[in-house]
Each structure stands twice: as C-alpha cells, then as structure tokens.
Design a protein around this motif. Sequence first.
Motif, PDB file in Angstrom:
ATOM      1  N   TYR A 101       6.208  -7.227   8.312  1.00  0.00           N
ATOM      2  CA  TYR A 101       6.784  -6.208   7.451  1.00  0.00           C
ATOM      3  C   TYR A 101       7.412  -5.060   8.241  1.00  0.00           C
ATOM      4  N   ILE A 102       8.444  -4.479   7.649  1.00  0.00           N
ATOM      5  CA  ILE A 102       9.001  -3.202   8.084  1.00  0.00           C
ATOM      6  C   ILE A 102       9.026  -2.288   6.862  1.00  0.00           C
ATOM      7  N   HIS A 103       8.435  -1.121   6.998  1.00  0.00           N
ATOM      8  CA  HIS A 103       8.426  -0.154   5.895  1.00  0.00           C
ATOM      9  C   HIS A 103       9.700   0.675   6.006  1.00  0.00           C
ATOM     10  N   MET A 104      10.501   0.676   4.923  1.00  0.00           N
ATOM     11  CA  MET A 104      11.792   1.345   4.936  1.00  0.00           C
ATOM     12  C   MET A 104      11.734   2.757   4.361  1.00  0.00           C
ATOM     13  N   GLY A 105      10.561   3.207   3.935  1.00  0.00           N
ATOM     14  CA  GLY A 105      10.455   4.546   3.364  1.00  0.00           C
ATOM     15  C   GLY A 105      11.028   4.574   1.953  1.00  0.00           C
ATOM     16  N   ALA A 106      12.132   5.321   1.762  1.00  0.00           N
ATOM     17  CA  ALA A 106      12.855   5.391   0.486  1.00  0.00           C
ATOM     18  C   ALA A 106      12.159   6.245  -0.565  1.00  0.00           C
ATOM     19  N   ASN A 107      11.456   7.280  -0.145  1.00  0.00           N
ATOM     20  CA  ASN A 107      10.856   8.201  -1.113  1.00  0.00           C
ATOM     21  C   ASN A 107      11.573   9.544  -1.085  1.00  0.00           C
TER      22      ASN A 107
ATOM     23  N   LYS B 295      12.208 -10.282   8.540  1.00  0.00           N
ATOM     24  CA  LYS B 295      11.106  -9.397   8.173  1.00  0.00           C
ATOM     25  C   LYS B 295      11.095  -9.179   6.656  1.00  0.00           C
ATOM     26  N   HIS B 296       9.898  -8.867   6.135  1.00  0.00           N
ATOM     27  CA  HIS B 296       9.766  -8.466   4.740  1.00  0.00           C
ATOM     28  C   HIS B 296       9.863  -6.947   4.660  1.00  0.00           C
ATOM     29  N   ALA B 297      10.428  -6.448   3.574  1.00  0.00           N
ATOM     30  CA  ALA B 297      10.616  -5.015   3.412  1.00  0.00           C
ATOM     31  C   ALA B 297       9.541  -4.421   2.514  1.00  0.00           C
ATOM     32  N   VAL B 298       9.128  -3.184   2.852  1.00  0.00           N
ATOM     33  CA  VAL B 298       8.226  -2.391   2.025  1.00  0.00           C
ATOM     34  C   VAL B 298       8.936  -1.083   1.710  1.00  0.00           C
ATOM     35  N   VAL B 299       8.871  -0.637   0.458  1.00  0.00           N
ATOM     36  CA  VAL B 299       9.456   0.651   0.071  1.00  0.00           C
ATOM     37  C   VAL B 299       8.462   1.403  -0.803  1.00  0.00           C
ATOM     38  N   TRP B 300       8.659   2.719  -0.884  1.00  0.00           N
ATOM     39  CA  TRP B 300       7.879   3.528  -1.802  1.00  0.00           C
ATOM     40  C   TRP B 300       8.406   3.354  -3.225  1.00  0.00           C
ATOM     41  N   GLN B 301       7.584   3.666  -4.193  1.00  0.00           N
ATOM     42  CA  GLN B 301       7.892   3.464  -5.608  1.00  0.00           C
ATOM     43  C   GLN B 301       9.145   4.205  -6.067  1.00  0.00           C
ATOM     44  N   ASP B 302       9.519   5.279  -5.369  1.00  0.00           N
ATOM     45  CA  ASP B 302      10.632   6.126  -5.782  1.00  0.00           C
ATOM     46  C   ASP B 302      11.938   5.365  -5.934  1.00  0.00           C
ATOM     47  N   LEU B 303      12.082   4.250  -5.218  1.00  0.00           N
ATOM     48  CA  LEU B 303      13.358   3.544  -5.211  1.00  0.00           C
ATOM     49  C   LEU B 303      13.608   2.746  -6.491  1.00  0.00           C
ATOM     50  N   LEU B 304      12.549   2.337  -7.179  1.00  0.00           N
ATOM     51  CA  LEU B 304      12.701   1.429  -8.315  1.00  0.00           C
ATOM     52  C   LEU B 304      13.650   1.952  -9.400  1.00  0.00           C
ATOM     53  N   PRO B 305      13.558   3.208  -9.811  1.00  0.00           N
ATOM     54  CA  PRO B 305      14.473   3.660 -10.870  1.00  0.00           C
ATOM     55  C   PRO B 305      15.886   3.969 -10.376  1.00  0.00           C
TER      56      PRO B 305
ATOM     57  N   THR C  63      17.858   1.998  -8.059  1.00  0.00           N
ATOM     58  CA  THR C  63      18.723   0.869  -7.757  1.00  0.00           C
ATOM     59  C   THR C  63      17.971  -0.431  -7.988  1.00  0.00           C
ATOM     60  N   THR C  64      18.667  -1.541  -7.888  1.00  0.00           N
ATOM     61  CA  THR C  64      18.030  -2.846  -8.025  1.00  0.00           C
ATOM     62  C   THR C  64      17.328  -3.194  -6.718  1.00  0.00           C
ATOM     63  N   VAL C  65      16.040  -3.403  -6.791  1.00  0.00           N
ATOM     64  CA  VAL C  65      15.237  -3.742  -5.611  1.00  0.00           C
ATOM     65  C   VAL C  65      14.958  -5.249  -5.649  1.00  0.00           C
ATOM     66  N   PRO C  66      15.270  -5.979  -4.577  1.00  0.00           N
ATOM     67  CA  PRO C  66      15.023  -7.427  -4.567  1.00  0.00           C
ATOM     68  C   PRO C  66      13.576  -7.766  -4.896  1.00  0.00           C
ATOM     69  N   SER C  67      13.372  -8.887  -5.547  1.00  0.00           N
ATOM     70  CA  SER C  67      12.041  -9.256  -6.034  1.00  0.00           C
ATOM     71  C   SER C  67      11.055  -9.538  -4.918  1.00  0.00           C
ATOM     72  N   ASN C  68      11.538  -9.824  -3.696  1.00  0.00           N
ATOM     73  CA  ASN C  68      10.630 -10.124  -2.593  1.00  0.00           C
ATOM     74  C   ASN C  68      10.249  -8.887  -1.783  1.00  0.00           C
ATOM     75  N   VAL C  69      10.641  -7.716  -2.246  1.00  0.00           N
ATOM     76  CA  VAL C  69      10.284  -6.464  -1.570  1.00  0.00           C
ATOM     77  C   VAL C  69       8.923  -6.000  -2.078  1.00  0.00           C
ATOM     78  N   VAL C  70       8.085  -5.523  -1.159  1.00  0.00           N
ATOM     79  CA  VAL C  70       6.771  -4.985  -1.513  1.00  0.00           C
ATOM     80  C   VAL C  70       6.921  -3.506  -1.846  1.00  0.00           C
ATOM     81  N   VAL C  71       6.299  -3.081  -2.936  1.00  0.00           N
ATOM     82  CA  VAL C  71       6.413  -1.696  -3.391  1.00  0.00           C
ATOM     83  C   VAL C  71       5.065  -0.991  -3.220  1.00  0.00           C
ATOM     84  N   GLN C  72       5.095   0.162  -2.571  1.00  0.00           N
ATOM     85  CA  GLN C  72       3.893   0.967  -2.383  1.00  0.00           C
ATOM     86  C   GLN C  72       3.881   2.094  -3.415  1.00  0.00           C
ATOM     87  N   VAL C  73       2.819   2.153  -4.209  1.00  0.00           N
ATOM     88  CA  VAL C  73       2.722   3.090  -5.325  1.00  0.00           C
ATOM     89  C   VAL C  73       1.744   4.210  -4.991  1.00  0.00           C
TER      90      VAL C  73
END
Length: 403
Positions: free
Chosen positions: A106-112, A163-173, A175-185
Amino acid sequence: MTDSESFPFESKTHKTLQQGAFSPSTTYSYEDIQIITDYAMARGIHVIPEIDMPAHSHSWSVAHPELIVQCSDDDSEDQLNISNESTYDLLHDLYGELKELFPARYIHMGANDIDTMCWKVAGVLDAAARNFWDERDISVSDEDAMTTYFFEQAFQMVFQKQKHAVVWQDLLPLTTVPSNVVVQVYDKDSSKYRETLELGYKTILSSNYFLSEMEHEGENWREFYSVNNAHMNAAKEYPELAIGGESCLWSDLIGPDNREPFLWPDAAVVAERLWTDESQLADADTRLQYWICRISRRGHESSAIEPGDCTIPNQGTKFHVTQSVSDEEIHFALTFTNPHAQQQTSDNILALNTLETSSSLGEVIEAAETVLGDTFFAIFSLLLGVVLGVSIKVLWNRTESKS
C-alpha cells in the motif's frame, strides 16, 4: 511521512524537497527507511508511507513554491498546484521511490482537508492555469472536474507501481474513487464508517482513535472499549470490507519526552478492542497492568492506569517444552511458571505436520514471542530448533524403515 509542517523524506529524484524538513538532522534517508522496514518486516509488520497531498503541502513550497497554491493567509491551508504539469511529474517520481523503498503493498495518498474552491480561484486568476485546463477541455470554474482529473492521474501513478492506494474519507464526496482503493475513516459518528462499507470499499477504522487528542491518565483508557461500539457492529455486517483499524498519533506536537506516554497503553487497548468483544473489558485492567509492567521492564514508558509502581512481581519467563512424535505429527506443549503467561497459552497445544507444512511452526513461534521477552524468545527459538531437528530425524527414520 510528510505534512504541512515538514517534508523530511530525502528524495533522490528531487533532492531539494528535504529543505522543507524541520531541520537537516530531522530527515529520513534511504538508509533510515531501510533500517525501519527491515526491523518491521522481521516482526511481521508492514510500514505504509503516507505522502499527504494535495492539501497539507506547505512544506513543499520551501523547495518548489511554484507547485503550491496559497488558499488563505494560513500557510497550513496551502495545496499543491494541480494546474502545473511539474506537480504531476514530481508525484510520479516520488511514488516510484516509495515503491522501491517500502515492501508493503500500500501507499497512503492522504487526500484529507481538500479545499477545491482554492483551485477554482487560482485557476481564474492565473493565465498558465487557464491554459493548462483549456488543453484538457476542462473549465477553470469547474472545481469538481479539476479534482477528478488530478486524482485520476494520481491513482494511475500508484496503480502503475503495482501498489494499492489508501485515502482518507474526505475524498469520497469530491470525486469518483476506484472500488479497489482502501478508505480510512476518522469521523467520530458511526454513520460515515457504515456508509463507506455500504459503498463497497475496504475500510480502515480510525474514528475516535486519535491518541494525541485523548487524556492519558487513570481510567480514560476504558473509553476505547465502548466509544466505537456502533462502528464495531457495522464491521460485523461487512467482515470482508472491515479490514482493520489504526490508532493515530500525530507527531507535530509529540517529541521524545512525551511520545511513549501518549502511545501506551492506549494503543494497546485499541489493538485488543479491535479484535475482541466489549465484554472483555471486565478483566482488561489486569491484563493491561501486566502488559505495562512488561514494557516497563524493557525500558519503555507508559501512562499509569492505577496508582503506584508495577505491582506484578517479575516471576521470570521460565518455560518447559514437551513434545511427542507420532507417525505424522509432532505435538508441542508450552508450560510457563509465570501464571499470566500460562493463562495466555492454556489450551494452546499446537500440532506441527512437518512432513507437509511449516506454517504451524510459525504459530508456535508467534505464540512464544507474545509471552516471552526478546532474550528468552531467542533461547526458546534455539531450543525449539533442536527439538524440531531431532523430531524430524525420528520421523525421517520411521519413513525410511516403512519403505
């Protein structure tokens, strides 16, 4: 690994970025990262890097002011300039370095904490930005389209590195987030966690687990057992998607003098609660006090959960390994003189089928390392190796005699 306040990574593709670190001595070199990941891997731990972006990026401006958009008078609200082609080139290079340095998948992309309006304003005012979006048939007044374009490019960079991507929950509303991305809440209310699971995303739970925001004294650790009960109920409904949790300790206000008391024992309580029922709280204080004494004897610090020093005597870690050999299996039983260690390993008789698999051997070693100190674990491993070697020889001789 990066945030608004500091960019401590010593990139070899963009060497000036480390100028954004707190100081030249507070950076992560390639060698530092190799030491950390090797140490972690030897203990079954994967280190996942997070390059927080496009917000939380003021520290990038020290080396590359042209890649930053100022959203307000507050530097902490600066964001990457997604209207500059060089921003994409830099991200591509950084993700390439992370792929080589970190074995984790995994690589965490942030996005919060993203302010999409910031890009809209900057795009209207900057001629180069308008040209950038005109070439892509995107209006500078359409912040949603600009956000979508940027993250489409960023996701592809990560995916191309296998690599698989991880993002924070803020990104969901946004843009479209690919279904294989892990979301941290991290939302304290359970509705956001449930909503993310219902959308079909694999999810990491960090709600109410920000350790730097908690009071670390007395009975406060008990809050971790009940604060996320609603989240836990949602996780039970989606066992394939609720992949785990993370307690977070932000280092901007944490230093060597207070790091461990902020971390322990609360992080240990979170770890236990994530995989056990709330009913375990009844006798958790006994287990926790014993655990605190163990790490104290290893030279680590922890906040206290009751008055006084460690009340559990150091009874040592004496143990006895017994084994019996049948035609196909070797049976090991671990007996400890320490009653707490014995309680943890009661009914834990592990069978090793040495003729077909060695996976059970890993279970024996894991169980032993859990209840033994590092020194005694090394002795146990040596003893286990001798016993196992002799037993394999016995089994081999039996096999030879049968044939």
